[in-house]
Motif scaffolding. Sequence first.
Motif, mmCIF file in Angstrom:
data_model
loop_
_atom_site.group_PDB
_atom_site.id
_atom_site.type_symbol
_atom_site.label_atom_id
_atom_site.label_comp_id
_atom_site.label_asym_id
_atom_site.label_seq_id
_atom_site.Cartn_x
_atom_site.Cartn_y
_atom_site.Cartn_z
ATOM 1 N N ILE A 18 45.369 37.876 33.026
ATOM 2 C CA ILE A 18 46.179 38.756 32.172
ATOM 3 C C ILE A 18 45.322 39.352 31.065
ATOM 4 C CG2 ILE A 18 48.056 38.786 30.477
ATOM 5 C CD1 ILE A 18 49.499 36.759 32.363
ATOM 6 N N ALA A 19 44.454 38.543 30.473
ATOM 7 C CA ALA A 19 43.566 39.042 29.419
ATOM 8 C C ALA A 19 42.659 40.151 29.958
ATOM 9 C CB ALA A 19 42.734 37.906 28.837
ATOM 10 N N LYS A 20 42.136 39.972 31.177
ATOM 11 C CA LYS A 20 41.301 41.005 31.786
ATOM 12 C C LYS A 20 42.103 42.277 32.037
ATOM 13 C CE LYS A 20 38.176 37.807 34.120
ATOM 14 N NZ LYS A 20 37.799 37.232 35.416
ATOM 15 N N LEU A 21 43.330 42.109 32.482
ATOM 16 C CA LEU A 21 44.190 43.256 32.744
ATOM 17 C C LEU A 21 44.484 44.020 31.457
ATOM 18 C CD1 LEU A 21 45.925 44.882 34.718
ATOM 19 C CD2 LEU A 21 47.772 43.255 34.288
ATOM 20 N N ILE A 22 44.810 43.293 30.404
ATOM 21 C CA ILE A 22 45.084 43.929 29.119
ATOM 22 C C ILE A 22 43.851 44.670 28.615
ATOM 23 C CG2 ILE A 22 45.532 43.448 26.671
ATOM 24 C CD1 ILE A 22 47.462 41.233 27.665
ATOM 25 N N GLU A 23 42.697 44.057 28.759
ATOM 26 C CA GLU A 23 41.454 44.705 28.334
ATOM 27 C C GLU A 23 41.227 45.991 29.120
ATOM 28 O OE1 GLU A 23 36.686 43.872 28.053
ATOM 29 O OE2 GLU A 23 38.046 42.184 28.081
ATOM 30 N N ALA A 24 41.500 45.955 30.419
ATOM 31 C CA ALA A 24 41.305 47.149 31.247
ATOM 32 C C ALA A 24 42.266 48.262 30.849
ATOM 33 C CB ALA A 24 41.488 46.793 32.717
ATOM 34 N N ILE A 25 43.496 47.891 30.509
ATOM 35 C CA ILE A 25 44.499 48.888 30.159
ATOM 36 C C ILE A 25 44.261 49.455 28.764
ATOM 37 C CG2 ILE A 25 46.955 49.222 29.644
ATOM 38 C CD1 ILE A 25 47.506 47.161 31.899
ATOM 39 N N THR A 49 50.830 18.246 36.792
ATOM 40 C CA THR A 49 50.590 18.869 35.489
ATOM 41 C C THR A 49 49.203 19.497 35.435
ATOM 42 O OG1 THR A 49 52.086 17.309 34.410
ATOM 43 C CG2 THR A 49 50.495 18.450 33.002
ATOM 44 N N LYS A 50 48.193 18.779 35.942
ATOM 45 C CA LYS A 50 46.825 19.313 35.942
ATOM 46 C C LYS A 50 46.721 20.579 36.782
ATOM 47 C CE LYS A 50 44.469 14.936 35.120
ATOM 48 N NZ LYS A 50 43.672 13.864 35.715
ATOM 49 N N VAL A 51 47.337 20.553 37.957
ATOM 50 C CA VAL A 51 47.305 21.733 38.828
ATOM 51 C C VAL A 51 47.996 22.902 38.141
ATOM 52 C CG1 VAL A 51 48.196 22.697 40.996
ATOM 53 C CG2 VAL A 51 47.139 20.433 40.978
ATOM 54 N N PHE A 52 49.134 22.641 37.520
ATOM 55 C CA PHE A 52 49.874 23.682 36.817
ATOM 56 C C PHE A 52 49.054 24.234 35.649
ATOM 57 C CE2 PHE A 52 52.860 25.010 33.484
ATOM 58 C CZ PHE A 52 53.524 26.019 34.171
ATOM 59 N N GLU A 53 48.422 23.363 34.874
ATOM 60 C CA GLU A 53 47.608 23.813 33.740
ATOM 61 C C GLU A 53 46.449 24.691 34.198
ATOM 62 O OE1 GLU A 53 46.545 20.158 31.792
ATOM 63 O OE2 GLU A 53 48.390 20.139 30.586
ATOM 64 N N LYS A 54 45.787 24.291 35.273
ATOM 65 C CA LYS A 54 44.677 25.103 35.797
ATOM 66 C C LYS A 54 45.187 26.460 36.274
ATOM 67 C CE LYS A 54 41.378 21.535 37.103
ATOM 68 N NZ LYS A 54 40.297 21.856 36.216
ATOM 69 N N SER A 55 46.330 26.473 36.916
ATOM 70 C CA SER A 55 46.909 27.741 37.374
ATOM 71 C C SER A 55 47.246 28.636 36.192
ATOM 72 C CB SER A 55 48.174 27.494 38.193
ATOM 73 O OG SER A 55 47.865 26.789 39.358
ATOM 74 N N MET A 56 47.786 28.052 35.133
ATOM 75 C CA MET A 56 48.136 28.831 33.940
ATOM 76 C C MET A 56 46.885 29.361 33.251
ATOM 77 S SD MET A 56 51.314 29.106 33.937
ATOM 78 C CE MET A 56 51.516 29.869 32.356
ATOM 79 N N GLU A 57 45.810 28.579 33.216
ATOM 80 C CA GLU A 57 44.559 29.032 32.619
ATOM 81 C C GLU A 57 44.010 30.240 33.384
ATOM 82 O OE1 GLU A 57 41.905 25.682 32.519
ATOM 83 O OE2 GLU A 57 43.133 24.618 31.046
ATOM 84 N N ARG A 58 44.042 30.155 34.708
ATOM 85 C CA ARG A 58 43.556 31.273 35.537
ATOM 86 C C ARG A 58 44.431 32.503 35.337
ATOM 87 N NH1 ARG A 58 42.386 27.182 39.502
ATOM 88 N NH2 ARG A 58 44.458 27.497 40.365
ATOM 89 N N ALA A 59 45.741 32.303 35.306
ATOM 90 C CA ALA A 59 46.659 33.431 35.110
ATOM 91 C C ALA A 59 46.448 34.061 33.731
ATOM 92 C CB ALA A 59 48.107 32.966 35.269
ATOM 93 N N SER A 60 46.249 33.230 32.729
ATOM 94 C CA SER A 60 46.015 33.733 31.378
ATOM 95 C C SER A 60 44.737 34.556 31.314
ATOM 96 C CB SER A 60 45.949 32.558 30.407
ATOM 97 O OG SER A 60 45.718 33.012 29.102
ATOM 98 N N ALA A 61 43.681 34.083 31.945
ATOM 99 C CA ALA A 61 42.410 34.821 31.973
ATOM 100 C C ALA A 61 42.580 36.141 32.714
ATOM 101 C CB ALA A 61 41.331 33.964 32.628
#
Length: 102
Positions: free
Chosen positions: A35-42, A21-33
């Motif tokens: 995605i946020a950077k990608l959206i900001e760039a677009i 669960t911890k590994v998955f949560e960390k992966s999701m946090e990184r993916a979310s960040a």
Amino acid sequence: MGETSKRKRKRNVSLTPEDITKVFEKSMERASADIAKLIEAITGGDAMTRLGVELEGMGLDRMQVIRVAKYFGNKPNQLHIHIWNGLNDSYKPDFVKAILEE
């Protein structure tokens, strides 16, 4: 078998559901960040928010601010907001005037 092979087999560690669960949560946090950077760039990020503040600071009335903001928002590639951000502030009133005259 060599010593290295024996050590590798001995390191077979079992993960608990909490570890997974911890590994998955960390992966999701990184993916979310990411995605946020990608959206900001677009989309130009909070450049659109700054645009509204700048337009209000120029003394434009509400409808003028809305018209200019719609002009920028209707551009799919957001090139215009990048041009806006790169302009010298002294050019921006003329840029807005050109938009309002369209």
